[in-house]
Write an enzyme that holds these catalytic residues in place. Structure first.
Site, PDB file in Angstrom:
ATOM      1  N   TYR A  21      -3.979  -0.509   9.742  1.00  0.00           N
ATOM      2  CA  TYR A  21      -3.802  -0.867   8.333  1.00  0.00           C
ATOM      3  C   TYR A  21      -2.380  -0.547   7.873  1.00  0.00           C
ATOM      4  O   TYR A  21      -1.717  -1.368   7.230  1.00  0.00           O
ATOM      5  CB  TYR A  21      -4.816  -0.104   7.484  1.00  0.00           C
ATOM      6  N   SER A  38       0.846  -1.196   0.000  1.00  0.00           N
ATOM      7  CA  SER A  38       0.000   0.000   0.000  1.00  0.00           C
ATOM      8  C   SER A  38       0.879   1.242   0.000  1.00  0.00           C
ATOM      9  O   SER A  38       2.071   1.179   0.320  1.00  0.00           O
ATOM     10  CB  SER A  38      -0.878  -0.016   1.259  1.00  0.00           C
TER      11      SER A  38
END
Length: 258
Positions: free
Chosen positions: A159, A146
């Site tokens: 996350y 990410s």
């Protein structure tokens, strides 16, 4: 070297989290490049639809649900794929979850659930399929990292921590398994519009900031991740391992843009 190496004919790919969003787009790309593709997630109806889509491209597939928190389901996934295709060559780990909240108030239960799916779930599938790849002397693993692997995104600490750890895990597995013919890489997507985030990106200040900070001035289309996945899954990437390939429209390169 012939760049026909980008073709995936006679290869079999498993895409975990491949029934929607980024995983689905990658699965379609691998199928277009010639691979038979098994898209799996927890819901059998989604797996059925995904299999029909792969077969419509002209490739073979299977309907096998799985859950990255359930090791037995992943072992069954591998067993059924080997029974059908003889072997698996490519694994894509695209299952993931997130939750936005202030870190001061973030429930430990939510923290653990996010790491369980994004990090430990990735480890489980890498272990199970990695053993198969090491035994065969060949394999391609593509994990999904990410932007938050590299930079912080406001109020998604769990996350971000999980995705930073996915990059580290990718590098660790790459050096452990390189001598066995197994390449382990990751793709770090920038901001891609999906059904889950469409409203956020189109109608919030957060979405406007994401677009402003992307030099291309737009959000990615999930189909634009397929080329990176095809490359990393192919023999053209035979000397590429331990890398995190960023596909972000210039987001991470951005400093002052005018």
């Amino acid at each position: 070297m012939s760049y026909a190496g980008l073709e995936l004919n006679k290869k079999t790919a498993v895409v975990i989290g491949g029934t929607s969003g980024i995983g689905r787009a990658i699965a379609h790309g691998l199928a277009e490049a010639g691979a038979n593709v098994v898209c799996t997630s927890r819901r059998v109806e989604q797996c059925k639809t995904a299999a029909q889509e792969i077969e419509a491209i002209g490739r073979e597939s299977l309907i096998i649900p799985s859950d990255v928190s359930d090791r037995a389901s992943l072992e069954n996934l591998l067993t059924e794929c080997v029974k059908k295709f003889g072997k698996v060559d490519i694994l894509v780990n695209s299952a993931g979850r997130t939750k936005r909240a202030s870190t001061l108030d973030f429930a430990e239960e939510d923290w653990n659930a996010i790491l369980e799916t994004n990090l430990t779930g990735t480890l489980r599938s890498c272990q199970i399929f990695g053993r198969h790849f090491v035994s065969n002397g060949y394999g391609r693993i593509i994990n999904i990292a990410s932007l938050s692997t590299f930079v912080s995104l406001f109020e998604v600490a769990a996350y971000s921590a999980s995705k930073a750890a996915v990059a580290s895990l990718t590098k660790s597995l790459a050096i452990e398994w390189a001598k066995h013919g197994v390449n382990v890489n990751a793709i770090a997507p920038g901001v891609f519009k999906t059904d889950l985030n469409r409203e956020l990106l189109e109608s919030t200040d957060r979405g406007r900031e994401f677009q402003m900070r992307t030099p291309m001035g737009r959000f990615g289309k999930v189909e634009e991740l397929a080329g990176a996945a095809i490359f990393l899954a192919s023999d053209a990437a035979s000397f590429v391992t331990g890398e995190v390939l960023v596909v972000d429209g210039g987001f991470l390169a951005s400093g002052v843009n005018q």
